[in-house]
Scaffold this active site. Structure first.
Site, mmCIF file in Angstrom:
data_model
loop_
_atom_site.group_PDB
_atom_site.id
_atom_site.type_symbol
_atom_site.label_atom_id
_atom_site.label_comp_id
_atom_site.label_asym_id
_atom_site.label_seq_id
_atom_site.Cartn_x
_atom_site.Cartn_y
_atom_site.Cartn_z
ATOM 1 N N ARG B 187 0.842 -1.205 0.000
ATOM 2 C CA ARG B 187 0.000 0.000 0.000
ATOM 3 C C ARG B 187 0.873 1.249 0.000
ATOM 4 O O ARG B 187 0.847 2.029 0.943
ATOM 5 C CB ARG B 187 -0.895 0.020 1.245
ATOM 6 N N ASP B 258 0.844 -10.174 5.502
ATOM 7 C CA ASP B 258 -0.335 -9.420 5.091
ATOM 8 C C ASP B 258 -1.596 -10.231 4.839
ATOM 9 O O ASP B 258 -2.689 -9.822 5.187
ATOM 10 C CB ASP B 258 -0.016 -8.643 3.806
ATOM 11 N N THR B 259 -1.440 -11.390 4.234
ATOM 12 C CA THR B 259 -2.631 -12.077 3.721
ATOM 13 C C THR B 259 -3.510 -12.643 4.826
ATOM 14 O O THR B 259 -4.738 -12.589 4.733
ATOM 15 C CB THR B 259 -2.216 -13.214 2.777
ATOM 16 N N CYS B 365 -1.157 -21.159 -3.424
ATOM 17 C CA CYS B 365 -0.479 -20.557 -2.273
ATOM 18 C C CYS B 365 0.278 -21.579 -1.420
ATOM 19 O O CYS B 365 -0.311 -22.492 -0.841
ATOM 20 C CB CYS B 365 -1.502 -19.834 -1.403
ATOM 21 N N LEU B 366 1.575 -21.379 -1.349
ATOM 22 C CA LEU B 366 2.441 -22.264 -0.565
ATOM 23 C C LEU B 366 2.051 -22.271 0.904
ATOM 24 O O LEU B 366 2.140 -23.291 1.583
ATOM 25 C CB LEU B 366 3.891 -21.779 -0.723
ATOM 26 N N GLY B 367 1.597 -21.125 1.401
ATOM 27 C CA GLY B 367 1.290 -21.001 2.829
ATOM 28 C C GLY B 367 -0.154 -21.304 3.187
ATOM 29 O O GLY B 367 -0.583 -21.019 4.310
#
Lengths: 64, 413
Positions: B187, B258-259, B365-367
């Site tokens: 951002r 962040d996610t 997504c790896l995570g």
């Protein structure tokens, strides 16, 4: 009923083994594996549920 | 994707407050993305775009791109990496080398995933659950007697940041600095003499400095953490270089800080404004996984992922030139009524939910398993202590576009 996960298509979302752990397991990398190829009668709905929720359409079910 | 000015009315969990037709008869994706009400309820924008212009060319001055809204077209892009590349030109996030594995195409991509996947498998993630639960309980206990908190600042930001910095072996006392750095990428706040891109590049340079220093230190003194683990890992004779480890760390910095924050904000905001659905979870905590998957689908906290075409192609009947940036709108695919039964309804009993909130294809997504564990632990610990809550009166929730963090999620209970 037979169940098969296409290893080329599976990307490890983990939906199958989260929703139907009786039929699907995860390998050490987090990708899905079938616990059996011939699904016991009482687990057929579970097998379908896992297949229907695969975001990669990697699971095929062969109805007997 | 950097618009951070969005403000919206609260208490409007129907999709009624924002009206895409207000934006001038024919929907304009850019105008809508700048519309505060759309940031809170993007499902309306998604539908308007799918109906009117499902493969949308937008000109942003500095860059132009093509946005893809239909489920069918999104799947086509995600599953064809040879046409829709992830190479670093797909998105500018302050990097000077491709981020690993996000910006690596096949065949090299598989080499890196082979090293990284086992570290983020459900079995490995399960080992982190007790520690994560203790952290969550701690954060919640700090505010539970106050009757109010900004959930974003009190829980949603510190929890995943702490988990991640511990995992990576970065010093926790520098968490605030790291959070500011990731915000400088995700951002960026342009100033009179600096564009968004300038801010991103400067922030990126600082992230490299931080990581290069830590990685150099781990080369000398290995610790029991991920960065040290990466340095010593080897698959099929392939070893990661210190630069590789920095490039992995850079991605983790952005993705890990962040996610999950944005996902927690979106979920708690929804549950705060929909007491009947919240009650279903409070009455039967065993439904937490269904709640998480359905809210991941409906809210899609990471709204889109970028690709770049490696040759001329065609998508949804539209010709696309080689070298075109493609924005794959996951949130729109996740609510496309052509694909979903009642895609705009939140239904915790949904029988089929093959959502793409974690993306799809080989860059899934790896995570994702780590994220799911963190989301579950927080929802469990929170609702055990605070089963009834709402958005504080007069607060206009400020959803950021792109990654849907809500920085003023003020709750009362």
């Amino acid at each position: 009923m037979k169940v098969h996960i296409n290893r080329e298509l599976c990307q490890g979302h983990g939906r199958c083994y989260a929703l139907a752990p009786e039929v699907y397991d995860c390998d050490d990398d987090g990708y899905g594996i079938e616990r059996f190829t011939d699904v016991p009668k009482q687990l057929e709905d579970n097998a379908r549920r896992g297949a229907n929720n695969c975001p990669e359409d990697a699971i095929t079910i062969e109805e007997s | 994707m950097s618009d951070n000015e969005a403000k919206t009315e609260t208490g409007n969990q129907g999709l009624s407050d924002a009206d895409p037709a207000d934006v001038d008869g024919s929907p304009d994706a850019l105008a809508m993305m700048g519309d505060p009400a759309m940031a809170a309820c993007p499902q309306l924008m998604y539908k308007a775009m799918r109906d009117a212009d499902p493969v949308t060319n937008v000109d942003l001055g500095e860059i132009s791109m093509t946005m893809v809204w239909r489920h069918e077209d999104v799947i086509e892009v995600l599953r064809n990496p040879e046409v829709y590349s992830s190479r670093e030109e797909a998105v500018e996030i302050g990097q000077k080398r491709p981020l690993i594995p996000l910006q690596i195409d096949p065949p090299d991509h598989a080499k890196f995933r082979k090293i990284l996947d086992p570290l983020f498998s459900p079995k490995k993630v399960a080992l982190l659950e007790d520690r994560t639960r203790a952290l969550a309980a701690d954060l919640i206990e700090k505010v539970v007697d106050d009757g109010t908190c900004n959930f974003d600042k009190a829980i949603a930001e510190p929890l995943p940041s702490t988990v991640f910095l511990e995992l990576l072996g970065l010093p926790l006392e520098r968490a605030a600095e790291f959070i500011a750095l990731k915000d400088g990428i995700i951002r960026p706040q342009a100033t009179a003499d600096k564009t968004d891109t300038d801010v991103r590049d400067e922030t990126g340079a600082r992230i490299y400095e931080v990581l290069e220093a830590v990685v150099a230190e781990r080369v000398e003194n290995p610790q029991d953490d991920f960065l040290s683990g990466f340095l010593s890992s080897e698959v099929d004779g392939h070893r990661l270089t210190p630069d590789d480890v920095v490039d992995i760390g850079y991605l983790f910095f952005l993705a890990g800080l962040d996610t999950v924050t944005a996902s927690l904000d979106c979920m708690i905001s929804f549950l705060a404004q929909n007491p009947e659905q919240r009650q279903q979870l409070v009455d039967d905590p065993s439904r937490v996984n269904a709640v998480i998957e359905e809210l991941l689908r409906f809210e899609t906290p990471v709204t889109g992922v970028p690709r770049i075409t490696s040759r001329d192609t065609e998508l949804g009947g539209c010709p696309i030139k080689a070298g075109t940036t493609i924005m794959v709108m996951l949130g729109s695919a996740n609510t496309d009524e052509e694909f979903w039964d009642g895609g705009d309804d939140v239904d915790f009993d949904r029988e089929v939910n093959k959502h793409l909130a974690f993306g799809g294809g080989l860059h899934r997504c790896l995570g994702s398993h780590l994220a799911r564990m963190e989301l579950r632990v927080v929802l469990e610990e929170w609702h055990r202590r605070v089963p009834n809550y709402s958005i504080a009166d007069g607060v206009e929730l400020n959803y950021s576009a792109g990654l849907r963090q809500i920085d003023n999620l003020q709750l009362v209970w």
